[in-house]
Design a protein around this motif. Structure first.
Motif, mmCIF file in Angstrom:
data_model
loop_
_atom_site.group_PDB
_atom_site.id
_atom_site.type_symbol
_atom_site.label_atom_id
_atom_site.label_comp_id
_atom_site.label_asym_id
_atom_site.label_seq_id
_atom_site.Cartn_x
_atom_site.Cartn_y
_atom_site.Cartn_z
ATOM 1 N N ALA A 35 0.710 -1.401 0.059
ATOM 2 C CA ALA A 35 0.027 -0.053 -0.119
ATOM 3 C C ALA A 35 0.829 1.399 0.053
ATOM 4 C CB ALA A 35 -1.087 0.103 1.215
ATOM 5 N N ALA A 36 2.035 1.259 0.808
ATOM 6 C CA ALA A 36 2.813 2.645 0.798
ATOM 7 C C ALA A 36 3.681 2.628 -0.426
ATOM 8 C CB ALA A 36 3.790 2.075 1.878
ATOM 9 N N GLU A 37 3.973 1.390 -1.048
ATOM 10 C CA GLU A 37 4.712 1.552 -2.171
ATOM 11 C C GLU A 37 3.722 2.187 -3.264
ATOM 12 O OE1 GLU A 37 7.064 -1.253 -5.356
ATOM 13 O OE2 GLU A 37 5.880 -2.131 -3.863
ATOM 14 N N LEU A 38 2.416 1.551 -3.386
ATOM 15 C CA LEU A 38 1.689 1.962 -4.401
ATOM 16 C C LEU A 38 1.234 3.549 -4.229
ATOM 17 C CD1 LEU A 38 0.197 1.372 -6.923
ATOM 18 C CD2 LEU A 38 -1.804 0.604 -5.348
ATOM 19 N N ALA A 39 0.937 3.935 -2.854
ATOM 20 C CA ALA A 39 0.605 5.407 -2.738
ATOM 21 C C ALA A 39 1.747 6.313 -3.203
ATOM 22 C CB ALA A 39 0.287 5.509 -1.305
ATOM 23 N N ARG A 40 3.075 5.869 -2.755
ATOM 24 C CA ARG A 40 4.140 6.762 -3.156
ATOM 25 C C ARG A 40 4.422 6.504 -4.575
ATOM 26 N NH1 ARG A 40 8.145 3.438 -1.002
ATOM 27 N NH2 ARG A 40 6.864 3.588 0.856
ATOM 28 N N PHE A 41 4.288 5.633 -5.279
ATOM 29 C CA PHE A 41 4.280 5.721 -6.721
ATOM 30 C C PHE A 41 3.479 6.579 -7.521
ATOM 31 C CE2 PHE A 41 3.533 3.880 -10.934
ATOM 32 C CZ PHE A 41 4.969 3.724 -11.526
ATOM 33 N N LEU A 42 2.070 6.542 -6.990
ATOM 34 C CA LEU A 42 1.170 7.432 -7.610
ATOM 35 C C LEU A 42 0.828 8.508 -7.096
ATOM 36 C CD1 LEU A 42 -1.806 4.633 -7.634
ATOM 37 C CD2 LEU A 42 -0.292 5.290 -9.520
ATOM 38 N N SER A 43 1.739 8.855 -5.932
ATOM 39 C CA SER A 43 1.618 10.272 -5.196
ATOM 40 C C SER A 43 0.257 10.827 -4.980
ATOM 41 C CB SER A 43 2.309 11.368 -6.166
ATOM 42 O OG SER A 43 3.558 11.105 -6.770
ATOM 43 N N VAL A 44 -0.580 9.778 -4.095
ATOM 44 C CA VAL A 44 -1.879 9.982 -3.631
ATOM 45 C C VAL A 44 -1.591 9.417 -2.209
ATOM 46 C CG1 VAL A 44 -2.943 9.444 -5.719
ATOM 47 C CG2 VAL A 44 -2.739 7.328 -4.151
ATOM 48 N N PRO A 45 -2.653 9.677 -1.500
ATOM 49 C CA PRO A 45 -2.736 9.819 0.122
ATOM 50 C C PRO A 45 -3.064 8.082 0.264
ATOM 51 C CG PRO A 45 -4.617 10.994 -0.597
ATOM 52 C CD PRO A 45 -3.662 10.883 -1.991
ATOM 53 N N LEU A 46 -2.612 7.599 1.304
ATOM 54 C CA LEU A 46 -2.785 6.340 1.809
ATOM 55 C C LEU A 46 -4.126 6.402 2.930
ATOM 56 C CD1 LEU A 46 -2.367 3.345 1.868
ATOM 57 C CD2 LEU A 46 -0.576 3.813 3.448
#
Length: 188
Positions: free
Chosen positions: A174-185
């Motif tokens: 979840a953290a990797e994807l949120a960081r990759f997409l630059s969106v909140p978690l």
């Protein structure tokens, strides 16, 4: 689900999703197949008075009602085993999640049952992503899921169905994807 960046030039995050081709499905399909075959052979042995099983003597069974019952259980088991083997062959639920920053697109792909809807493919723009959402529910039937919140659509599940993921693995993805997409978690 494994995440990998395919190239440094084109930032693409692709996550493979394991469908019904899991060890547990192979295990249960095999067990049900062997058991159902045993019941069916016991029923036929009871009817013909010819022993078809090397480890038992079902010729001693009275065909009505014992042989009929064995035949019913064998037929039901064979149908269940056929269903399990077909879901494995079709790889139901298998697919991938692809997040491509170069094209600005997200592709969620899964295999379904044969027919018009065999290929389930959702495409969206990365700019429409609002958040990555984590859902945790503990108890008898635990659920640990990762969702993608997109404008104008309902939440899209990104994780496999079945056995829940380890909490640390879910948090990392979840953290990797949120960081990759630059969106909140959300949800943690």
């Amino acid at each position: 689900m494994t995440a990998q960046t395919t190239s440094t030039d084109t930032p693409v995050l692709r996550q493979q999703i394991l469908g019904s081709r899991r060890f547990s499905n192979y295990w249960w399909a095999s067990i049900v197949s062997v058991g159902a075959t045993g019941f069916a052979l016991a029923s036929v042995s009871s009817y013909t008075s010819v022993n078809l099983l090397p480890f038992a003597d079902p010729t001693q069974l009275v065909f009505i009602p014992q042989g009929i019952a064995m035949g019913f259980y064998g037929a039901a088991g064979i149908l269940l085993a056929l269903y399990l083997w077909l879901t494995i062959a079709w790889d139901l639920g298998g697919g991938y999640n692809e997040f491509n920053k170069e094209t600005g697109e997200i592709t969620i792909f899964r295999w379904g049952f044969p027919g018009k809807s065999r290929r389930i493919e959702l495409k969206s723009k990365i700019t429409d992503v609002q958040a990555v959402k984590v859902t945790l529910r503990e108890g008898i039937n635990p659920r640990r899921s990762l969702y993608l919140r997109i404008k104008g659509m309902r939440d899209i599940p990104l994780t496999r169905v079945g056995q829940p993921m380890a909490l640390s693995e879910l948090e990392n993805q979840a953290a990797e994807l949120a960081r990759f997409l630059s969106v909140p978690l959300e949800g943690l």
